[in-house]
Design a protein around this motif. Sequence first.
Motif, PDB file in Angstrom:
ATOM      1  N   ASN A   6       0.860  -1.181   0.000  1.00  0.00           N
ATOM      2  CA  ASN A   6       0.000   0.000   0.000  1.00  0.00           C
ATOM      3  C   ASN A   6       0.896   1.231   0.000  1.00  0.00           C
ATOM      4  O   ASN A   6       1.635   1.491   0.962  1.00  0.00           O
ATOM      5  CB  ASN A   6      -0.900   0.033   1.243  1.00  0.00           C
TER       6      ASN A   6
ATOM      7  N   SER B  63      -0.175   4.463  -0.484  1.00  0.00           N
ATOM      8  CA  SER B  63      -0.857   5.519   0.285  1.00  0.00           C
ATOM      9  C   SER B  63      -2.287   5.078   0.557  1.00  0.00           C
ATOM     10  O   SER B  63      -2.859   4.279  -0.199  1.00  0.00           O
ATOM     11  CB  SER B  63      -0.836   6.864  -0.467  1.00  0.00           C
ATOM     12  N   GLU B  64      -2.824   5.582   1.631  1.00  0.00           N
ATOM     13  CA  GLU B  64      -4.177   5.193   2.035  1.00  0.00           C
ATOM     14  C   GLU B  64      -4.831   6.371   2.738  1.00  0.00           C
ATOM     15  O   GLU B  64      -4.194   7.077   3.525  1.00  0.00           O
ATOM     16  CB  GLU B  64      -4.110   3.990   2.980  1.00  0.00           C
ATOM     17  N   TRP B  65      -6.073   6.624   2.433  1.00  0.00           N
ATOM     18  CA  TRP B  65      -6.859   7.671   3.075  1.00  0.00           C
ATOM     19  C   TRP B  65      -8.280   7.169   3.233  1.00  0.00           C
ATOM     20  O   TRP B  65      -8.629   6.091   2.727  1.00  0.00           O
ATOM     21  CB  TRP B  65      -6.790   8.951   2.240  1.00  0.00           C
TER      22      TRP B  65
ATOM     23  N   PHE C 118      -7.250   4.328  -1.759  1.00  0.00           N
ATOM     24  CA  PHE C 118      -5.891   3.804  -1.600  1.00  0.00           C
ATOM     25  C   PHE C 118      -5.190   3.755  -2.949  1.00  0.00           C
ATOM     26  O   PHE C 118      -5.829   3.756  -4.008  1.00  0.00           O
ATOM     27  CB  PHE C 118      -5.916   2.399  -0.988  1.00  0.00           C
TER      28      PHE C 118
ATOM     29  N   ALA D  19      -1.897   1.257  -4.447  1.00  0.00           N
ATOM     30  CA  ALA D  19      -1.026   0.130  -4.112  1.00  0.00           C
ATOM     31  C   ALA D  19      -0.243  -0.291  -5.348  1.00  0.00           C
ATOM     32  O   ALA D  19      -0.628   0.005  -6.492  1.00  0.00           O
ATOM     33  CB  ALA D  19      -1.836  -1.052  -3.587  1.00  0.00           C
TER      34      ALA D  19
ATOM     35  N   GLN E 241     -12.535  -3.607  -0.870  1.00  0.00           N
ATOM     36  CA  GLN E 241     -11.882  -2.742  -1.856  1.00  0.00           C
ATOM     37  C   GLN E 241     -12.503  -2.909  -3.240  1.00  0.00           C
ATOM     38  O   GLN E 241     -12.896  -4.018  -3.620  1.00  0.00           O
ATOM     39  CB  GLN E 241     -10.379  -3.043  -1.935  1.00  0.00           C
TER      40      GLN E 241
ATOM     41  N   GLN F 296      -5.280   1.722  -8.192  1.00  0.00           N
ATOM     42  CA  GLN F 296      -5.951   2.745  -7.386  1.00  0.00           C
ATOM     43  C   GLN F 296      -7.381   2.286  -7.177  1.00  0.00           C
ATOM     44  O   GLN F 296      -8.015   1.738  -8.082  1.00  0.00           O
ATOM     45  CB  GLN F 296      -5.912   4.116  -8.079  1.00  0.00           C
TER      46      GLN F 296
ATOM     47  N   TRP G 223     -12.371   2.061  -0.753  1.00  0.00           N
ATOM     48  CA  TRP G 223     -12.771   1.081   0.256  1.00  0.00           C
ATOM     49  C   TRP G 223     -13.668   1.766   1.261  1.00  0.00           C
ATOM     50  O   TRP G 223     -13.697   3.004   1.353  1.00  0.00           O
ATOM     51  CB  TRP G 223     -11.558   0.458   0.942  1.00  0.00           C
TER      52      TRP G 223
ATOM     53  N   ASP H  33      -9.358  -2.055   4.298  1.00  0.00           N
ATOM     54  CA  ASP H  33      -8.386  -2.003   3.202  1.00  0.00           C
ATOM     55  C   ASP H  33      -7.241  -2.988   3.481  1.00  0.00           C
ATOM     56  O   ASP H  33      -6.090  -2.737   3.170  1.00  0.00           O
ATOM     57  CB  ASP H  33      -7.839  -0.583   3.050  1.00  0.00           C
TER      58      ASP H  33
END
Length: 394
Positions: free
Chosen positions: A297, A299-301, A305, A307, A332, A371, A374, A378
């Motif tokens: 991953n 980045s995740e917000w 996300f 990955a 996801q 990209q 979710w 995640d």
Amino acid sequence: MTGVSRSSLFCRPRPALLAAVLLSTAVLGTALSAAPAADAATAAPAAHPGVAPAAGAAAVSAAAPAGTAPPAPVSTPSTTPVPPSPPTNLTASEVRTGSITLTWTAATSSCCAITGYDITYYQEFGDVILSATAGAVTTTTITAHVGPGMQLSFRMIARDSLGQRSNWSDRLTVVTPVTDTGPDTTPPSAPQSLTVGEVTASTVALSWSPSTDNVGVLGYNVYRFDGWFTSRLIATVPGTTYTASLPTSTPLRDLYYVRARDAVGNVSIASNTVEMPTTPTTPPPPPPSTCRVTYRNQSEWAGGFVATATVHNLGAAPVDGWTVTFSYPGDQQVTSGWNATIGQTGATVTARNVDWNRVLPPDGSATFGIQGRWGVSDAPPTGFSLNGAPCAVG
């Protein structure tokens, strides 16, 4: 079916001829016994050529003249009658719910006439043996103890007029249909190659090759057999595998076999039988993986996300065209990707190569990106495959 009584005809020598043979033997034996022995001054008479001593006469020792070979013994052909040959090509020309018509090629005899045949048959996985007789024919119909869906095995021998019997014919195994009126009176073919897989302390895994049928195979009946006379249906399954529970007590023998069945209930001839090992078996270790996938991953917000996933070729040969498959454990949803053609069905994601990264050389790799969004979870996937083969993770 026609029963045949045995003939009392025997080949016996005539009494007058037998007396003459015995008298000649006795006279010759007496003459030989009374002959004077040769001394040093008297040469022994030469043996009469072509005359052998009579059986049972006293042995006579005489020195043969120099340069004269002893006479060769006269061989007498055997007059013992030879039993008939076994019948051949035993087949079932018609099989119905309550009768089986057998046909065969007649036995032959070198001494006397074939007077009939003795037939032995039995239901498979039982302990009752039945018998029938037929005359000097090459076909007969068996009806006694024949019913729908029964598997029966037949063998036969020939008899001649001296009462001599041939060796057994080859065995014929047939299965009767469950109906004679249709729409389907043809049983499926027998399942092949029943084998035992993993055995634990309480279960055993069975597998076999599929059967065929003129209409269609509906499923398979799995049976347990005690090796004597008790056979019990333990399961009916649609496929070609079954995990059976082992009996709590140890039977004398623990055998299994399988029969295919069709939609109207016709059942096939049974597969081979397999016996359970007395101790659990350890399954072989899986072969080493030829690929590895690393998922990260980036980045995740909240709600989204990004990955990346890298597929490594650990094999000794290049991979020309690759497809990586995995499943998300969370909720996801993929919205876009790069360096691969990515699709999703349910939780399963499929990433296929693009033209420029189609080939993975030995110890080579390719990285693609994802990209998505979710809502609840995640969590990263934990299982991957390359072109259908499982890969190591990490």
